[in-house]
Motif scaffolding. Structure first.
Motif, PDB file in Angstrom:
ATOM      1  N   ARG A  65      68.979  28.186 -41.708  1.00  0.00           N
ATOM      2  CA  ARG A  65      69.907  28.797 -42.678  1.00  0.00           C
ATOM      3  C   ARG A  65      69.864  28.096 -44.029  1.00  0.00           C
ATOM      4  N   GLN A  66      69.813  26.761 -44.016  1.00  0.00           N
ATOM      5  CA  GLN A  66      69.834  26.016 -45.282  1.00  0.00           C
ATOM      6  C   GLN A  66      68.524  26.132 -46.057  1.00  0.00           C
ATOM      7  N   ARG A  67      67.473  26.667 -45.429  1.00  0.00           N
ATOM      8  CA  ARG A  67      66.185  26.815 -46.127  1.00  0.00           C
ATOM      9  C   ARG A  67      65.873  28.267 -46.480  1.00  0.00           C
ATOM     10  N   LYS A  68      66.773  29.168 -46.100  1.00  0.00           N
ATOM     11  CA  LYS A  68      66.515  30.599 -46.257  1.00  0.00           C
ATOM     12  C   LYS A  68      66.321  31.017 -47.716  1.00  0.00           C
ATOM     13  N   SER A  69      67.202  30.562 -48.622  1.00  0.00           N
ATOM     14  CA  SER A  69      67.076  30.983 -50.018  1.00  0.00           C
ATOM     15  C   SER A  69      65.799  30.441 -50.654  1.00  0.00           C
ATOM     16  N   ASP A  70      65.450  29.185 -50.334  1.00  0.00           N
ATOM     17  CA  ASP A  70      64.182  28.610 -50.838  1.00  0.00           C
ATOM     18  C   ASP A  70      62.993  29.396 -50.301  1.00  0.00           C
ATOM     19  N   GLU A  74      67.616  38.920 -38.029  1.00  0.00           N
ATOM     20  CA  GLU A  74      67.526  38.003 -36.892  1.00  0.00           C
ATOM     21  C   GLU A  74      67.255  36.556 -37.338  1.00  0.00           C
ATOM     22  N   GLY A  75      66.814  36.396 -38.593  1.00  0.00           N
ATOM     23  CA  GLY A  75      66.573  35.063 -39.127  1.00  0.00           C
ATOM     24  C   GLY A  75      65.313  34.392 -38.612  1.00  0.00           C
ATOM     25  N   TYR A  76      64.243  35.152 -38.484  1.00  0.00           N
ATOM     26  CA  TYR A  76      62.964  34.538 -38.108  1.00  0.00           C
ATOM     27  C   TYR A  76      61.800  35.292 -38.728  1.00  0.00           C
ATOM     28  N   ARG A  85      58.093  24.326 -45.295  1.00  0.00           N
ATOM     29  CA  ARG A  85      58.870  23.745 -44.190  1.00  0.00           C
ATOM     30  C   ARG A  85      60.071  24.659 -43.972  1.00  0.00           C
ATOM     31  N   ILE A  86      59.906  25.600 -43.068  1.00  0.00           N
ATOM     32  CA  ILE A  86      60.881  26.667 -42.873  1.00  0.00           C
ATOM     33  C   ILE A  86      62.047  26.239 -41.994  1.00  0.00           C
ATOM     34  N   HIS A  87      61.838  25.145 -41.268  1.00  0.00           N
ATOM     35  CA  HIS A  87      62.799  24.682 -40.270  1.00  0.00           C
ATOM     36  C   HIS A  87      62.523  23.208 -40.040  1.00  0.00           C
ATOM     37  N   ASN A  88      63.485  22.497 -39.487  1.00  0.00           N
ATOM     38  CA  ASN A  88      63.303  21.078 -39.195  1.00  0.00           C
ATOM     39  C   ASN A  88      62.069  20.821 -38.336  1.00  0.00           C
ATOM     40  N   SER A  89      61.734  21.781 -37.482  1.00  0.00           N
ATOM     41  CA  SER A  89      60.635  21.605 -36.529  1.00  0.00           C
ATOM     42  C   SER A  89      59.365  22.377 -36.871  1.00  0.00           C
ATOM     43  N   TYR A  90      59.366  23.126 -37.981  1.00  0.00           N
ATOM     44  CA  TYR A  90      58.220  23.996 -38.269  1.00  0.00           C
ATOM     45  C   TYR A  90      57.814  23.999 -39.734  1.00  0.00           C
ATOM     46  N   ILE A  91      56.492  24.047 -39.940  1.00  0.00           N
ATOM     47  CA  ILE A  91      55.906  24.352 -41.244  1.00  0.00           C
ATOM     48  C   ILE A  91      55.059  25.598 -41.016  1.00  0.00           C
ATOM     49  N   ILE A  92      55.181  26.574 -41.905  1.00  0.00           N
ATOM     50  CA  ILE A  92      54.392  27.792 -41.739  1.00  0.00           C
ATOM     51  C   ILE A  92      53.426  27.979 -42.908  1.00  0.00           C
TER      52      ILE A  92
END
Length: 105
Positions: free
Chosen positions: A95-100, A80-82, A61-68
């Motif tokens: 941003r809050q999921r970047k390190s995970d 660029e953060g994507y 779950r890379i983002h509130n709206s996405y699972i990859i």
């Protein structure tokens, strides 16, 4: 591979192989599965429910709206953060999921 049983809006049940899923996008009470061969499947499940079904070894779950699907990442543009998926779709990394996320790679 784990089958994901899903019901589309028409209540047609369809077995979907998780290996075919590139990413999943939230749309309120629905989720859209973006599959290989440019196919899409809308399911009547929230992203949170999909996240609970998908194997966490391969999906994030890379983002509130996405699972990859971690196996379908083409590249990660850190500045660029994507991420760019095999389908060439660009998915933002929260941003809050970047390190995970970096630990998963």
């Amino acid at each position: 591979s784990t089958p994901l049983y899903s019901s589309a809006a028409s209540d047609v049940y369809k077995r979907q192989d998780v290996d075919d899923i590139i990413y999943v996008e939230s749309d309120g009470n629905y989720s859209t599965l973006f599959l290989q061969n440019q196919k899409k499947l809308v399911v009547t499940k929230k992203l949170k429910e999909i996240d609970a079904i998908l194997p966490e070894d391969y999906f994030f779950r890379i983002h509130n709206s996405y699972i990859i699907n971690l196996n379908k990442i083409k590249e990660f543009i850190k500045s660029e953060g994507y991420v760019v998926m095999d389908s060439n779709h660009k998915i933002p990394v929260a941003r809050q999921r970047k390190s995970d996320f970096l630990e998963k790679l």
